[in-house]
Scaffold this motif. Structure first.
Motif, PDB file in Angstrom:
ATOM      1  N   VAL A   1     -73.934  -0.768 164.816  1.00 35.97           N
ATOM      2  CA  VAL A   1     -74.982   0.255 164.923  1.00 35.97           C
ATOM      3  C   VAL A   1     -74.437   1.679 164.886  1.00 35.97           C
ATOM      4  O   VAL A   1     -75.228   2.631 164.949  1.00 35.97           O
ATOM      5  CB  VAL A   1     -75.808   0.063 166.213  1.00 35.97           C
ATOM      6  CG1 VAL A   1     -76.451  -1.309 166.233  1.00 35.97           C
ATOM      7  CG2 VAL A   1     -74.938   0.270 167.455  1.00 35.97           C
TER       8      VAL A   1
ATOM      9  N   ASP B   1     -73.209   3.376 162.489  1.00 38.48           N
ATOM     10  CA  ASP B   1     -73.634   4.109 161.298  1.00 38.48           C
ATOM     11  C   ASP B   1     -75.074   4.603 161.407  1.00 38.48           C
ATOM     12  O   ASP B   1     -75.457   5.559 160.736  1.00 38.48           O
ATOM     13  CB  ASP B   1     -73.481   3.224 160.059  1.00 38.48           C
ATOM     14  CG  ASP B   1     -72.020   2.944 159.732  1.00 38.48           C
ATOM     15  OD1 ASP B   1     -71.166   3.771 160.129  1.00 38.48           O
ATOM     16  OD2 ASP B   1     -71.729   1.910 159.114  1.00 38.48           O
ATOM     17  N   GLU B   2     -75.880   3.939 162.251  1.00 37.63           N
ATOM     18  CA  GLU B   2     -77.275   4.364 162.410  1.00 37.63           C
ATOM     19  C   GLU B   2     -77.374   5.702 163.127  1.00 37.63           C
ATOM     20  O   GLU B   2     -78.303   6.481 162.858  1.00 37.63           O
ATOM     21  CB  GLU B   2     -78.051   3.292 163.181  1.00 37.63           C
ATOM     22  CG  GLU B   2     -78.106   1.943 162.481  1.00 37.63           C
ATOM     23  CD  GLU B   2     -78.823   0.898 163.307  1.00 37.63           C
ATOM     24  OE1 GLU B   2     -79.345   1.271 164.389  1.00 37.63           O
ATOM     25  OE2 GLU B   2     -78.879  -0.271 162.895  1.00 37.63           O
ATOM     26  N   THR B   3     -76.463   5.972 164.051  1.00 38.03           N
ATOM     27  CA  THR B   3     -76.491   7.230 164.803  1.00 38.03           C
ATOM     28  C   THR B   3     -75.437   8.221 164.310  1.00 38.03           C
ATOM     29  O   THR B   3     -75.240   9.264 164.934  1.00 38.03           O
ATOM     30  CB  THR B   3     -76.250   6.949 166.298  1.00 38.03           C
ATOM     31  OG1 THR B   3     -75.010   6.249 166.456  1.00 38.03           O
ATOM     32  CG2 THR B   3     -77.372   6.106 166.866  1.00 38.03           C
TER      33      THR B   3
END
Length: 439
Positions: A184, A186-188
């Motif tokens: 996750v 890369d999502e933030t």
């Protein structure tokens, strides 16, 4: 005379009725009398009734009665077992086809609950011990999700072996947790936003981060607070346009939010206003705090570089490292990590896990650790040595110019202190620095 006979007859009849009433027991009276008779009030011996015991019931007397009752029960049980015995040939009792020769004499089999329990086969001592339900479910979940990525190698050290009994280390789940962080992050991750800000550039951001590191050091806050503060600033600037005069207020409010999230005792708003030379009023900081939280939708649980730094430092501190060398390497890793997060292009290009892995590699190179990259580090970071070298080279350049760079003077002064091992005074790794300058 007749009346006298009638009166006498009535009296006799009344006495008979009274005797009948006395003879009729109340409900449960017979049962109570029998119960009392059992404990010795009406004792019979060989058909003769003995007088009731007038001796007071003491503890020793009760213990003697209990012992006698247990002795009688044991004798009755033994008598029942003897009565239930039957004789059968041993050939009929044999179940296994390959039994040894049976003698002609008969064998006595006891048909009793105790005998049935004795005939049950005992569990084999060679049976493997079963794990807990949690470990079994965790192993099955890993197999179903493809999380069994631990290769069997001789030179891989189990870094969680010493924390098996530490409930706070969550050894059974720690690998799954970091696998989730990696999926996750890369999502933030912050995208390139500096070109969408008309009044802010990367140099202003570097000056703000340098000032916040100094504030963080004065308030003696936790390391995770600093990295979360920088993450909040970058995500907010990527989502909303900010004027130049509001940039410092954004940094103050971001540190206030991060402190409330990570610290036990967060700094007060007046303290932040005081340390900024009263450039803003307390109401401005609070309004900006609400504005930031609304824009980020209160999403503050994100994998920052610090999350990975803790795990990767633990993977690098394997034997034969001593406690002193581990502390020195830890300070060096944090030094390189803070140099990295201050640079805008560095943050945009590399993921938080890559920043943490490169900081570990650069620290080991500066401290002349051999080998620079181990199988244990490759396992827990998920990166090979060739993947982290490029990022580590850039950190060497930041280290070489930190002495003369005004944007990094606070970090250099912070890690030049003896309390942090004076790691900033070390010379950067020559090989990595030469390779970085040649490209």
């Amino acid at each position: 005379m007749a009346s006298r006979h009638v009166l006498q007859e009535q009296q006799n009849r009344g006495e008979a009725v009274m005797k009948q009433k006395v003879a009729v027991p109340v409900a449960g009276q017979n049962k109570s009398r029998r119960a009392l008779g059992d404990i010795g009030n009406m004792v019979t011996l060989r058909g003769k009734q003995l007088p009731a015991v007038t001796r007071p019931v003491t503890r020793s007397f009760c213990a003697q009665l209990l012992a006698n009752a247990q002795k009688d029960a044991a004798e009755k049980k033994k008598q029942n077992v003897d009565n239930n015995r039957m004789v059968v040939p041993k050939k009929k009792a044999a179940v296994k086809p390959k039994a040894q020769p049976v003698p002609d004499d008969a064998t006595i089999i006891e048909i009793s609950p105790d005998a049935v329990e004795k005939q049950k086969p005992k569990a084999s001592s060679n049976k493997k011990p079963q794990g807990s339900l949690t470990s079994t479910l965790t192993a099955r979940s890993k197999a179903a999700c493809g999380l069994n990525y631990k290769p069997k190698a001789k030179n891989i050290v189990d870094i969680d072996a010493e924390d098996v009994n530490n409930e706070l280390a969550v050894v059974e789940y720690v690998e799954d947790i970091y696998k989730f962080y990696k999926s996750v992050e890369d999502e933030t991750k912050v995208h390139d936003y500096i070109h969408s800000q008309p009044e802010i550039n990367d140099k202003m951001r570097a000056i703000l981060v340098d000032w916040l590191i100094e504030v963080h050091n004065k308030f003696e806050l936790q390391n995770e607070t600093l990295y979360l503060t920088i993450n909040i600033i970058d995500r907010f600037l990527a989502a909303e346009t900010v004027a130049r005069r509001e940039l410092q207020c954004v940094g103050m409010s971001a540190m206030l939010i991060a402190s409330k999230y990570e610290e036990i005792w967060a700094p007060e708003v007046n303290d932040l206003v005081q340390i900024s030379d009263r450039a803003y009023e307390p109401i401005h900081v609070l309004v900006m705090e609400k504005r930031i939280l609304g824009r980020l939708e209160w999403n503050l649980t994100v994998p920052t570089p610090y999350v990975f730094l803790v795990r990767f430092i633990k993977a690098a501190a394997v034997p034969p490292e001593t406690a002193v060398s581990v502390l020195q390497m830890e300070n060096m890793v944090y030094f390189y990590a803070e140099l990295g997060v201050m640079n805008y292009e560095f943050i945009i290009r590399f993921s938080p896990s890559m920043v943490a892995a490169a900081a570990v590699y650069a620290a080991r190179a500066t401290l002349n650790k051999s080998p620079l990259w181990q199988d244990t580090l490759e396992l827990h970071t998920g990166f090979t040595e060739s993947q982290v070298v490029d990022c580590a080279k850039r950190m060497m350049v930041f280290h070489s110019v930190a002495v003369t760079d005004d944007k990094r003077k606070v970090i250099y002064r912070k890690y030049s202190n003896v309390s942090r091992g004076a790691v900033a005074l070390y010379q950067p790794a020559k090989d990595l620095l030469a390779a970085a300058l040649s490209t």
